[in-house]
Design an enzyme around this catalytic site. Structure first.
Site, PDB file in Angstrom:
ATOM      1  N   TYR A  48       9.416  59.927 107.271  1.00 54.53           N
ATOM      2  CA  TYR A  48      10.265  60.607 106.500  1.00 54.53           C
ATOM      3  C   TYR A  48      11.478  59.475 106.007  1.00 54.53           C
ATOM      4  O   TYR A  48      12.170  60.112 105.123  1.00 54.53           O
ATOM      5  CB  TYR A  48      11.229  61.721 107.071  1.00 54.53           C
ATOM      6  N   HIS A 106       1.860  61.486 114.831  1.00 54.11           N
ATOM      7  CA  HIS A 106       2.096  62.469 113.612  1.00 54.11           C
ATOM      8  C   HIS A 106       0.865  62.934 112.921  1.00 54.11           C
ATOM      9  O   HIS A 106       0.702  64.308 112.591  1.00 54.11           O
ATOM     10  CB  HIS A 106       2.845  61.653 112.637  1.00 54.11           C
TER      11      HIS A 106
END
Length: 274
Positions: A48, A106
């Site tokens: 991110y 992730h």
């Protein structure tokens, strides 16, 4: 706010703040504001590009670090043991903390040594770098392999989940094995609130369509949700969703919605039905 707990030691507030795709000052301000409003669960990741901004917010807020549940992750191209360790060290440095509350893989990789990656994940937990460990975007067969064959003490799985996407098989498995399920993209990037059935339920209760969609998730045992919200109004609206009372007729309308809409499926995603 309800806190989800697991046998492996997870204590995670059910409603959290998703931070993607916020960056920089916008992200810092949003996290500080959310903590001020009462959020105690913040979700971030190296991908991110905002861990430093979240870390700045943790330094600015009056809320003590020990009162905040902090999740971060490791990207799919860094699942070799040394790279995983470096990724977490970089995250801890950016976040300004010695330990995260939940550290997750992730995405699964296409060609990787699953056993070595999971062994490293477990070792990082045992070394105290992460209080709890989990995985994100794992299909059921792969999750089963990690839990049953490799015996990893996972505390959570994070997947896309909302009123337009069925995750019942994963949810059943998570419940049976003591894992929390965190729903990301819980509002289907606005699509949930556009559904006539959701609007009908919202009008009936005098609430926002987004609150109906969010409360449907939060009413489910073992489910957490991390909607992204940057404005004070949206953050407060998501908190206020906790007060919505859905009835059996509402749930029947939601159950009748199509459940095959996946809005996050990058080219490196796994075979979802595997």
């Amino acid at each position: 706010m309800r806190t989800l707990t697991t046998a492996n030691g997870l204590h995670m507030p059910q409603l959290g703040l998703g931070t993607w795709p916020m960056k920089g000052e916008e992200c810092t301000a949003a996290v500080v504001q959310a903590l001020e409003l009462g959020y105690r669960h913040i979700d971030t990741a190296p991908a991110y590009e905002n861990e430093d901004a979240v870390g700045q917010a943790l330094r600015q807020t009056q809320v003590p670090r020990e009162a905040i549940h902090l999740t971060t992750k490791v990207w799919w191209d860094k699942l070799q043991p040394a790279a995983m360790r470096q990724s977490l060290e970089d995250s801890l440095r950016a976040l300004g903390t010695e330990q995260v509350d939940l550290f997750m893989i992730h995405w699964p990789a296409k060609d990787w040594d699953l056993r070595r990656s999971i062994e490293t994940l477990v070792a990082l937990r045992e070394e105290g770098k992460a209080r709890n460990i989990g995985v994100a975007n794992f299909p059921l067969a792969l999750l089963r392999q990690v839990v049953e064959e490799l015996g990893a003490p996972l505390s959570a799985i994070q997947v896309e989940y909302h009123v337009l996407l069925d995750q019942q098989h994963l949810l059943d498995y998570a419940r049976a094995h003591g894992l929390a399920l965190t729903a990301y993209t819980p509002l289907a990037r606005g699509l949930a609130a556009e559904q006539p059935a959701i609007r009908e339920i919202a009008a009936k209760h005098g609430v926002l369509p987004s609150q109906v969609a969010l409360k449907w998730l939060l009413d489910q045992d073992g489910v957490a949700a991390i909607p992204k919200a940057s404005s004070r109004a949206n953050q407060q609206a998501n908190l206020d969703a906790l007060k919505v009372q859905l009835d059996d007729a509402d749930r029947a309308l939601i159950a009748a919605l199509p459940k095959g809409k996946r809005v996050v499926s990058p080219e490196f995603a796994p075979e979802w039905d595997a």
